[in-house]
Motif scaffolding. Sequence first.
Motif, mmCIF file in Angstrom:
data_model
loop_
_atom_site.group_PDB
_atom_site.id
_atom_site.type_symbol
_atom_site.label_atom_id
_atom_site.label_comp_id
_atom_site.label_asym_id
_atom_site.label_seq_id
_atom_site.Cartn_x
_atom_site.Cartn_y
_atom_site.Cartn_z
ATOM 1 N N ALA A 68 -4.543 -2.610 -7.089
ATOM 2 C CA ALA A 68 -4.278 -2.314 -5.682
ATOM 3 C C ALA A 68 -3.116 -3.159 -5.171
ATOM 4 C CB ALA A 68 -5.520 -2.558 -4.846
ATOM 5 N N GLY A 69 -3.068 -4.409 -5.568
ATOM 6 C CA GLY A 69 -1.966 -5.263 -5.172
ATOM 7 C C GLY A 69 -0.640 -4.761 -5.702
ATOM 8 N N ARG A 70 -0.642 -4.206 -6.877
ATOM 9 C CA ARG A 70 0.589 -3.677 -7.452
ATOM 10 C C ARG A 70 1.041 -2.427 -6.713
ATOM 11 N NH1 ARG A 70 -0.485 -4.053 -13.966
ATOM 12 N NH2 ARG A 70 -0.709 -6.295 -14.061
ATOM 13 N N VAL A 71 0.069 -1.576 -6.363
ATOM 14 C CA VAL A 71 0.402 -0.348 -5.646
ATOM 15 C C VAL A 71 0.975 -0.681 -4.279
ATOM 16 C CG1 VAL A 71 -0.564 1.733 -4.593
ATOM 17 C CG2 VAL A 71 -1.281 1.052 -6.878
ATOM 18 N N LYS A 73 2.469 -3.369 -3.368
ATOM 19 C CA LYS A 73 3.788 -3.967 -3.544
ATOM 20 C C LYS A 73 4.836 -2.874 -3.769
ATOM 21 C CE LYS A 73 6.227 -7.308 -6.439
ATOM 22 N NZ LYS A 73 6.139 -8.196 -7.596
ATOM 23 N N PHE A 74 4.476 -1.856 -4.563
ATOM 24 C CA PHE A 74 5.376 -0.741 -4.828
ATOM 25 C C PHE A 74 5.651 0.037 -3.543
ATOM 26 C CE2 PHE A 74 6.122 3.700 -5.937
ATOM 27 C CZ PHE A 74 7.169 3.581 -6.826
ATOM 28 N N GLN A 75 4.594 0.284 -2.768
ATOM 29 C CA GLN A 75 4.759 1.026 -1.516
ATOM 30 C C GLN A 75 5.634 0.262 -0.526
ATOM 31 O OE1 GLN A 75 0.682 1.766 -0.421
ATOM 32 N NE2 GLN A 75 0.677 3.769 -1.443
ATOM 33 N N LYS A 76 5.459 -1.038 -0.451
ATOM 34 C CA LYS A 76 6.297 -1.847 0.439
ATOM 35 C C LYS A 76 7.746 -1.823 -0.015
ATOM 36 C CE LYS A 76 3.000 -5.205 2.227
ATOM 37 N NZ LYS A 76 2.633 -6.625 2.270
ATOM 38 N N LYS A 77 7.934 -1.884 -1.325
ATOM 39 C CA LYS A 77 9.291 -1.934 -1.868
ATOM 40 C C LYS A 77 10.082 -0.681 -1.489
ATOM 41 C CE LYS A 77 11.729 -2.591 -6.239
ATOM 42 N NZ LYS A 77 11.572 -2.846 -7.677
ATOM 43 N N TYR A 78 9.430 0.483 -1.538
ATOM 44 C CA TYR A 78 10.113 1.740 -1.270
ATOM 45 C C TYR A 78 9.729 2.350 0.083
ATOM 46 C CZ TYR A 78 11.560 1.395 -6.074
ATOM 47 O OH TYR A 78 12.120 0.962 -7.243
ATOM 48 N N ASN A 79 9.069 1.556 0.939
ATOM 49 C CA ASN A 79 8.655 2.001 2.272
ATOM 50 C C ASN A 79 7.836 3.288 2.231
ATOM 51 O OD1 ASN A 79 9.882 -0.144 3.630
ATOM 52 N ND2 ASN A 79 11.861 0.903 3.567
ATOM 53 N N TRP A 80 7.004 3.436 1.235
ATOM 54 C CA TRP A 80 6.192 4.641 1.107
ATOM 55 C C TRP A 80 5.069 4.672 2.128
ATOM 56 C CZ3 TRP A 80 5.221 7.311 -4.122
ATOM 57 C CH2 TRP A 80 6.442 7.610 -4.704
ATOM 58 N N ASP A 81 4.617 3.540 2.572
ATOM 59 C CA ASP A 81 3.546 3.539 3.563
ATOM 60 C C ASP A 81 4.031 4.183 4.866
ATOM 61 O OD1 ASP A 81 5.293 1.444 3.891
ATOM 62 O OD2 ASP A 81 3.773 0.017 4.576
ATOM 63 N N LYS A 82 5.278 3.955 5.259
ATOM 64 C CA LYS A 82 5.834 4.567 6.469
ATOM 65 C C LYS A 82 6.085 6.055 6.265
ATOM 66 C CE LYS A 82 8.062 0.323 8.006
ATOM 67 N NZ LYS A 82 9.333 -0.350 8.239
ATOM 68 N N ARG A 83 6.588 6.427 5.092
ATOM 69 C CA ARG A 83 6.873 7.830 4.806
ATOM 70 C C ARG A 83 5.596 8.654 4.837
ATOM 71 N NH1 ARG A 83 10.840 7.343 -0.394
ATOM 72 N NH2 ARG A 83 12.418 6.063 0.583
#
Length: 95
Positions: A68-71, A73-83
């Motif tokens: 979960a921490g890796r996911v 981190k990935f989402q933050k890196k590519y701003n996927w949580d906002k998208r």
Amino acid sequence: MKKDIHPDYHPVVFKDTSTGDSFLIQSTATSKATIEWEDGNTYPLVSVEISSKSHPYYTGKMKFVDSAGRVEKFQKKYNWDKRNAEAEDAKKEDA
């Protein structure tokens, strides 16, 4: 087979230090430490950290890392949580 080129193959006791289990097998491993085995004979003792008695593959007790921490981190890196939030909001407005 050629003579005098092969290592000495003899009984050796391997002790898994993580579980405390010991087993007697034929090996070329050597050790200065010895142990008296159940049959009354003394054999070289080789200590190992992981064996088939403690390895997750053989025991079926796999250790999972925190994915979960890796996911996140990935989402933050590519701003996927906002998208993803924007896409869900757009779907709600269309409905």
